[in-house]
Design an enzyme around this catalytic site. Structure first.
Site, PDB file in Angstrom:
ATOM      1  N   LYS A  70      31.836  68.559 -14.325  1.00  0.00           N
ATOM      2  CA  LYS A  70      32.280  69.935 -14.095  1.00  0.00           C
ATOM      3  C   LYS A  70      33.005  70.020 -12.772  1.00  0.00           C
ATOM      4  O   LYS A  70      32.530  69.473 -11.765  1.00  0.00           O
ATOM      5  CB  LYS A  70      31.021  70.827 -14.049  1.00  0.00           C
ATOM      6  CG  LYS A  70      31.277  72.263 -13.696  1.00  0.00           C
ATOM      7  CD  LYS A  70      31.170  73.122 -14.939  1.00  0.00           C
ATOM      8  CE  LYS A  70      31.690  74.532 -14.746  1.00  0.00           C
ATOM      9  NZ  LYS A  70      33.147  74.636 -14.713  1.00  0.00           N
ATOM     10  N   LYS A  94      26.995  68.806  -5.255  1.00  0.00           N
ATOM     11  CA  LYS A  94      26.739  70.258  -5.360  1.00  0.00           C
ATOM     12  C   LYS A  94      25.902  70.573  -6.593  1.00  0.00           C
ATOM     13  O   LYS A  94      24.936  71.323  -6.530  1.00  0.00           O
ATOM     14  CB  LYS A  94      28.074  71.018  -5.521  1.00  0.00           C
ATOM     15  CG  LYS A  94      28.676  71.462  -4.234  1.00  0.00           C
ATOM     16  CD  LYS A  94      29.726  72.518  -4.543  1.00  0.00           C
ATOM     17  CE  LYS A  94      30.672  72.656  -3.387  1.00  0.00           C
ATOM     18  NZ  LYS A  94      31.651  73.719  -3.555  1.00  0.00           N
ATOM     19  N   LYS A 106      36.790  66.762 -11.210  1.00  0.00           N
ATOM     20  CA  LYS A 106      37.821  67.501 -10.462  1.00  0.00           C
ATOM     21  C   LYS A 106      39.177  67.180 -11.054  1.00  0.00           C
ATOM     22  O   LYS A 106      39.389  66.078 -11.573  1.00  0.00           O
ATOM     23  CB  LYS A 106      37.816  67.087  -8.989  1.00  0.00           C
ATOM     24  CG  LYS A 106      38.467  68.115  -8.071  1.00  0.00           C
ATOM     25  CD  LYS A 106      37.543  69.292  -7.848  1.00  0.00           C
ATOM     26  CE  LYS A 106      38.153  70.370  -7.010  1.00  0.00           C
ATOM     27  NZ  LYS A 106      37.163  71.411  -6.701  1.00  0.00           N
ATOM     28  N   ASN A 221      39.397  85.122   1.086  1.00  0.00           N
ATOM     29  CA  ASN A 221      38.496  85.412  -0.042  1.00  0.00           C
ATOM     30  C   ASN A 221      37.042  85.253   0.348  1.00  0.00           C
ATOM     31  O   ASN A 221      36.234  86.162   0.190  1.00  0.00           O
ATOM     32  CB  ASN A 221      38.772  84.440  -1.194  1.00  0.00           C
ATOM     33  CG  ASN A 221      39.973  84.869  -1.972  1.00  0.00           C
ATOM     34  OD1 ASN A 221      40.263  86.052  -2.037  1.00  0.00           O
ATOM     35  ND2 ASN A 221      40.683  83.919  -2.540  1.00  0.00           N
TER      36      ASN A 221
HETATM   37  P1  NAD Z   1      41.796  82.036   1.960  1.00  0.00           P
HETATM   38  O1  NAD Z   1      43.125  81.337   1.968  1.00  0.00           O
HETATM   39  O2  NAD Z   1      41.610  83.232   1.110  1.00  0.00           O
HETATM   40  O3  NAD Z   1      41.488  82.513   3.479  1.00  0.00           O
HETATM   41  C1  NAD Z   1      41.530  81.651   4.577  1.00  0.00           C
HETATM   42  C2  NAD Z   1      41.279  82.443   5.864  1.00  0.00           C
HETATM   43  O4  NAD Z   1      41.276  81.505   6.952  1.00  0.00           O
HETATM   44  C3  NAD Z   1      42.372  83.462   6.202  1.00  0.00           C
HETATM   45  O5  NAD Z   1      41.806  84.572   6.858  1.00  0.00           O
HETATM   46  C4  NAD Z   1      43.282  82.665   7.149  1.00  0.00           C
HETATM   47  O6  NAD Z   1      44.040  83.520   8.023  1.00  0.00           O
HETATM   48  C5  NAD Z   1      42.247  81.872   7.914  1.00  0.00           C
HETATM   49  N1  NAD Z   1      42.793  80.660   8.520  1.00  0.00           N
HETATM   50  C6  NAD Z   1      43.710  79.809   7.991  1.00  0.00           C
HETATM   51  N2  NAD Z   1      43.983  78.817   8.874  1.00  0.00           N
HETATM   52  C7  NAD Z   1      43.199  79.033   9.954  1.00  0.00           C
HETATM   53  C8  NAD Z   1      43.008  78.370  11.188  1.00  0.00           C
HETATM   54  N3  NAD Z   1      43.668  77.252  11.480  1.00  0.00           N
HETATM   55  N4  NAD Z   1      42.111  78.895  12.062  1.00  0.00           N
HETATM   56  C9  NAD Z   1      41.425  80.015  11.773  1.00  0.00           C
HETATM   57  N5  NAD Z   1      41.561  80.697  10.627  1.00  0.00           N
HETATM   58  C10 NAD Z   1      42.444  80.206   9.728  1.00  0.00           C
HETATM   59  O7  NAD Z   1      40.715  80.908   1.662  1.00  0.00           O
HETATM   60  P2  NAD Z   1      39.223  81.111   1.061  1.00  0.00           P
HETATM   61  O8  NAD Z   1      39.286  81.108  -0.410  1.00  0.00           O
HETATM   62  O9  NAD Z   1      38.575  82.244   1.777  1.00  0.00           O
HETATM   63  O10 NAD Z   1      38.566  79.729   1.493  1.00  0.00           O
HETATM   64  C11 NAD Z   1      38.126  79.480   2.830  1.00  0.00           C
HETATM   65  C12 NAD Z   1      37.269  78.216   2.858  1.00  0.00           C
HETATM   66  O11 NAD Z   1      36.144  78.388   2.011  1.00  0.00           O
HETATM   67  C13 NAD Z   1      37.983  76.957   2.355  1.00  0.00           C
HETATM   68  O12 NAD Z   1      37.511  75.842   3.073  1.00  0.00           O
HETATM   69  C14 NAD Z   1      37.547  76.870   0.920  1.00  0.00           C
HETATM   70  O13 NAD Z   1      37.620  75.537   0.435  1.00  0.00           O
HETATM   71  C15 NAD Z   1      36.114  77.337   1.039  1.00  0.00           C
HETATM   72  N6  NAD Z   1      35.612  77.803  -0.249  1.00  0.00           N
HETATM   73  C16 NAD Z   1      36.076  78.951  -0.822  1.00  0.00           C
HETATM   74  C17 NAD Z   1      35.587  79.357  -2.050  1.00  0.00           C
HETATM   75  C18 NAD Z   1      36.049  80.653  -2.709  1.00  0.00           C
HETATM   76  O14 NAD Z   1      35.458  81.030  -3.735  1.00  0.00           O
HETATM   77  N7  NAD Z   1      37.039  81.362  -2.178  1.00  0.00           N
HETATM   78  C19 NAD Z   1      34.637  78.572  -2.708  1.00  0.00           C
HETATM   79  C20 NAD Z   1      34.154  77.406  -2.091  1.00  0.00           C
HETATM   80  C21 NAD Z   1      34.651  77.033  -0.844  1.00  0.00           C
END
Ligand code: NAD
Length: 414
Positions: A70, A94, A106, A221
């Site tokens: 998955k 995970k 993946k 997000n």
């Molecule tokens: P996103 O693109 O929606 O948001 C990223 C945020 O980080 C934004 O506010 C952006 O301005 C900020 N950002 C980008 N570069 C930066 C930097 N150099 N310094 C400080 N801030 C910075 O991404 P997301 O979906 O919120 O994901 C964020 C992290 O969480 C990632 O590592 C992602 O892999 C992990 N993640 C997200 C999810 C999900 O469901 N969205 C699930 C698992 C893991």
């Protein structure tokens, strides 16, 4: 590219160490150090201007001893074979931590969906499914959304798979729109999982979430849903940031106001004059820090200056190996990414279960089941880290690998 290679080799290093701690030998490591199956496909797509463009796609399946594999499918110009392989190893861990009957998988396509029309993305997605159809399916390998893929793309993929099999197959993929068999609560599941880990970690450190001062890096997000959950739970969010800077208020920021003002890329700090840097953000006086933006943010340089007593990794790989060592030595409770971000795959599993039984749960039921799984996972990792005197990251890997290693042994593979 070099970063992906590092990600793969450093993940292999922790796998080796964990298997060693669990008492498994070199043969088990040989089996688990790479995906058991890796398919590379070339996908010809008719573009809107009449030309044909050939894309490269991948699907990696790490280990299917406990059940089907998955994991998400990523659309990005920087996708590489190494990255897809490393992420499939992560997914096994995970799934093992939350005790799901899955191994890790993946997928990825090297493309830039931001420069493609909806029609081109739809044709690419359908062709990808045709190209990998022999190795995927509800009992083989179940894809999901990831970077730059969404519920619409999952719907096209599910439709293509169902047509190929001449069977309605909602359980082929998760992250679908609700009308096609998606689960309630999927969108917020990752942030909810992070929140549950923060609550459990706070209990261990005797911190009441209502009085906690929390710093969150990233307002996209993950960061925005998370800040809302914590704000609504009564915590003081004393710092948040985006790629351009950070906001700080020792009395707590007005999260509802900031959510209202932020743009769709998670940017809000550019609207304010009194900002601090992301570097200063990590050194603020607070109880809990949540990196929720990008990788390699807590390093050997800033780890000695962190004042929080808890760090919860919502982002993938935000803490370097050196920083993990420093935080552990300083007695800071570090909740690793493989545990903190497991809420998403847990609700994906619930979606698949609901598809298989053809009976759907209300959001409260999904949330109750998610909370039970994550609280268990957190405490299992925490207790293992205490009893074996290892940090939470190593304990999480040990727990995450135990099921696949034991299942591989019972099956007589090793
Ligand atoms: P996103 O693109 O929606 O948001 C990223 C945020 O980080 C934004 O506010 C952006 O301005 C900020 N950002 C980008 N570069 C930066 C930097 N150099 N310094 C400080 N801030 C910075 O991404 P997301 O979906 O919120 O994901 C964020 C992290 O969480 C990632 O590592 C992602 O892999 C992990 N993640 C997200 C999810 C999900 O469901 N969205 C699930 C698992 C893991």
């Amino acid at each position: 590219m070099a970063e992906n290679l590092n990600l793969f080799t450093s993940t292999q290093k922790v796998i080796k160490h964990s298997l060693n701690k669990l008492g498994f030998g070199e043969e088990m490591y040989e089996l688990l150090k790479e995906p058991i199956r890796m398919l590379t496909v070339r996908i010809p797509v008719k573009m809107d201007d009449g030309s044909v463009k050939v894309f490269t796609g991948y699907r990696a399946q790490h280990n299917d001893s406990v059940g089907p594999t998955k994991g998400g499918v990523r659309y990005h110009p920087d996708v590489t074979e190494e990255e897809v392989k490393a992420m499939s190893l992560w997914m096994t861990i995970k799934c093992g931590i939350v005790n799901l009957p899955y191994g890790g998988g993946k997928g990825g396509i090297v493309c830039d969906p931001r420069t493609m029309s909806m029609g081109e993305i739809e044709r690419l997605s359908r062709e990808y499914v045709r190209a990998i159809s022999q190795i995927v399916g509800p009992t083989k390998d179940i894809p999901a959304p990831d970077v730059y893929t969404n519920s619409q793309i999952m719907a096209w993929m599910m439709d293509e798979y169902s047509r190929l099999r001449e069977n309605d197959s909602p359980g082929f993929i998760t992250g679908k729109p609700i009308v096609l068999g998606g689960s309630q609560g999927r969108e917020k599941a990752t942030a909810q999982g992070v929140t549950i880990c923060i609550e459990e970690a706070a209990k261990k450190r005797g911190i009441d979430l209502k009085d906690a001062r929390i710093v969150i890096q990233g307002f996209g997000n993950a960061g925005s849903f998370l800040s809302k959950f914590l704000y609504d739970a009564g915590a003081k969010i004393v710092g948040i940031s985006d790629a351009y800077g950070a906001l700080h208020d020792p009395d707590g920021l007005d999260i509802d106001y900031l959510l209202d003002r932020r743009d769709s890329f998670g940017t809000v700090t550019t609207l304010f004059e009194n900002t601090i840097t992301n570097k200063e953000l990590f050194e603020l006086d607070c109880d809990i820090i949540v990196p929720a933006a990008v990788s390699n943010q807590i390093t050997g340089e800033n780890a000695p200056n962190i004042k929080a007593s808890i760090v919860v990794e919502a982002a993938n790989g935000p803490t370097t190996d050196e920083a993990t060592k420093i935080l552990t030595e300083r007695g800071i409770l570090l909740v690793p990414d493989v545990l903190a971000s497991a809420g998403g795959v847990t609700v994906s599993y619930f979606e698949w279960v609901q598809n298989n039984q053809g009976y759907y749960w209300p959001e409260e039921e999904v949330n109750t089941k998610l909370t039970a799984k994550l609280v268990d996972a957190f405490n299992n990792v925490y207790n293992l880290s205490q009893s074996r005197r290892v940090n939470m990251r190593l304990a999480a890997y040990m727990l995450g690998l135990r099921n696949v290693a034991e299942a591989s042994r019972f099956r007589g593979w090793v």
